[in-house]
Design a protein around this motif. Sequence first.
Motif, short mmCIF file in Angstrom:
data_model
loop_
_atom_site.label_atom_id
_atom_site.label_comp_id
_atom_site.label_asym_id
_atom_site.label_seq_id
_atom_site.Cartn_x
_atom_site.Cartn_y
_atom_site.Cartn_z
N VAL A 150 0.84 -1.21 0.00
CA VAL A 150 0.00 0.00 0.00
C VAL A 150 0.88 1.26 0.00
O VAL A 150 2.08 1.19 0.27
N ASN B 86 -3.46 4.28 1.39
CA ASN B 86 -3.88 4.75 0.07
C ASN B 86 -4.80 5.98 0.19
O ASN B 86 -5.95 5.97 -0.26
N SER C 192 -6.90 8.08 -10.77
CA SER C 192 -6.20 7.09 -9.96
C SER C 192 -4.71 7.40 -9.88
O SER C 192 -4.14 7.93 -10.83
N PHE D 289 -1.18 5.07 -8.78
CA PHE D 289 -0.84 3.68 -8.51
C PHE D 289 0.65 3.45 -8.72
O PHE D 289 1.36 4.32 -9.25
N ARG E 45 0.01 -2.75 -8.42
CA ARG E 45 -1.30 -2.10 -8.37
C ARG E 45 -2.35 -3.12 -7.92
O ARG E 45 -3.16 -2.82 -7.03
N MET F 154 -1.51 -1.27 -4.29
CA MET F 154 -0.89 0.05 -4.33
C MET F 154 -1.63 0.97 -5.30
O MET F 154 -1.14 1.32 -6.37
N GLN F 155 -2.81 1.41 -4.88
CA GLN F 155 -3.52 2.41 -5.67
C GLN F 155 -4.48 3.21 -4.81
O GLN F 155 -4.95 2.75 -3.78
N GLY F 156 -4.70 4.47 -5.23
CA GLY F 156 -5.63 5.36 -4.53
C GLY F 156 -6.18 6.40 -5.49
O GLY F 156 -5.98 6.30 -6.70
#
Length: 426
Positions: free
Chosen positions: A2, A15, A72, A74, A81, A85-87
Motif C-alpha cells: 500500500v 492509500n 487514480s 498507482f 497495483r 498500491m492504488q488510490g
Amino acid sequence: MVFIGVGGSIEEKINPELILHQGERVQINLINGEGAEHDLVIEFYGARSNRVIGKGAGATVSFLADKVGTFSYFCSVAGHREAGMQGKVTVEPGPRAAVRQIAPEISRDPADLPPPIHARAPQIVRVDLTTVELEGSLDDKTSYQFWTFGGKVPGPFVRARVGDTLEVHLRNDSTSILAHSVDFHGAIGPGGGSQFTQTNPGEETAFSFKAENPGLFVYHCATPSIAQHVANGMYGLLLVEPEGGLPEVDREFYIMQGELYTTKPFGSQGRQEMDYDKLISERPEYFLFNGAVGALAKEHPLRAHLDETIRIFFGVGGPNFSSAFHVIGQTFDRVKLDGATEPLIGAQTVSVPPGDAAILELKMKSGGRYGLVDHALSRIERGLEGALIVDGVRNDALMHEGVAGPVRARGNLQPQPPQFNRGQRH
Ligand SMILES: [Cu+2]
C-alpha cells in the motif's frame, strides 16, 4: 502492498485520497518504506515518479492540477497495483478556500477615527465605552483572549476640544468575567476617573471631566493588576484639539503600540495564554501595532497619495516598553509632543514612553511603500511592523539608484523601495 500518508490530513492513512484544487501546482514526495522497487503514477496527468529502489529512497512527482475530476494513482511495477498500491486523486473546481482566521479580527483599522472638529464653542461631549473580553486573532492560526474597549485594539479614538466637558459612560459587557475601569490622562483629579468607574460585569458607571489642556492623551483600564489589563489590550487615545483645531491635513491615522506576555513563545500556533510571571518581569513575547502581528502591514496598511500631508496619532499602551517610532525612508516634518510649546521639525525617530503619545505629521514626497517600525528593530521579529503605501510615482530627483547626475524627475514607477518583511521563523 500500500501507500501510506505522511503528515497533515493524510497522516497514516492507507492509500489516502489526495484532495487538490484546480490550478494548484502539486508535488508528491514518495519514500520507499520497505525496500522493494516502487513508483507512483497518475496516468491522466502523465505524471510519473522515478523508481525508488531500496529502503529510504525518495522520488517526487509534480504536475499542474488543471483538470477537475477524480483520477487514480498507482504503482506501475508489475503486479503492485493489483496487490493494493492504488488510490484516488480528486481535483475540485475553484481555488482552495482561504485559511480562515481562528478568531475574529481584533486589530483596529488605523483609518478608523472621527473627523476633525474644527472651530466650535466648548460643549458637553458624551463618550460611551464598553469593555469587552473576547478571543481575537493575534496572528495567522493564533488567538488570544483580549480585554478591550469596544472589541478592538486600541479602543475607540475619542475626540474633543479644549474647554469641552467629557461625560464618560463606561459599560462593562455582561459576558465579562472581571471588573474594568478607565483612567483618562487628559482628566485632572486623583485616579483620572478610575475611582469612579470600577465597573462589574453587566453594570455601567459614569464620570465627567473638563478637558483643560489640549494634547493627545492615553486612556487605559486601571483595575488591578493594571499591567495585566493594559497588556491585554485596554488602551486608547483621547485628542483634545486646541481652540480652532489642528492644521488641516489630507489624512489622519491612529496607531498604538503594546506588548503581550504569553506562556508559549512568539509564533506558536493555537490559543495563547497570558503569562503573569513574564508580565511582571517584563519579558514580552509579542510587540504589536494595533493589537495583532503585522496587522498594519497585512490587513490594514496606511494608504495615502503622493504630495499629501498625513498626520499619525501615535500612542504607546505598553504596559512596559517605550517605542522609538520611525518611518523607513522619511523624516517627520512636524512632531508635537506633550507640553512642548513648539513642534520638533525634521525628527527621524520619535521616542514615546508607555502611557504617552505624539502627533506626527509628514508630507509624502515620493511614491512607494514605507515601513513603519519601532527602531528597537529586534521587535520586528516579534510582530511589530507596519506599512504606509503612497500611491504615486517615485521621486527620482530626491533619491535614485546609481551615480549622481541628471535624472528624469518623477519618471519611473519602479522599482519599489525595499520592503520590510519579518524574518522567517521556525
Ligand atoms: Cu480592565
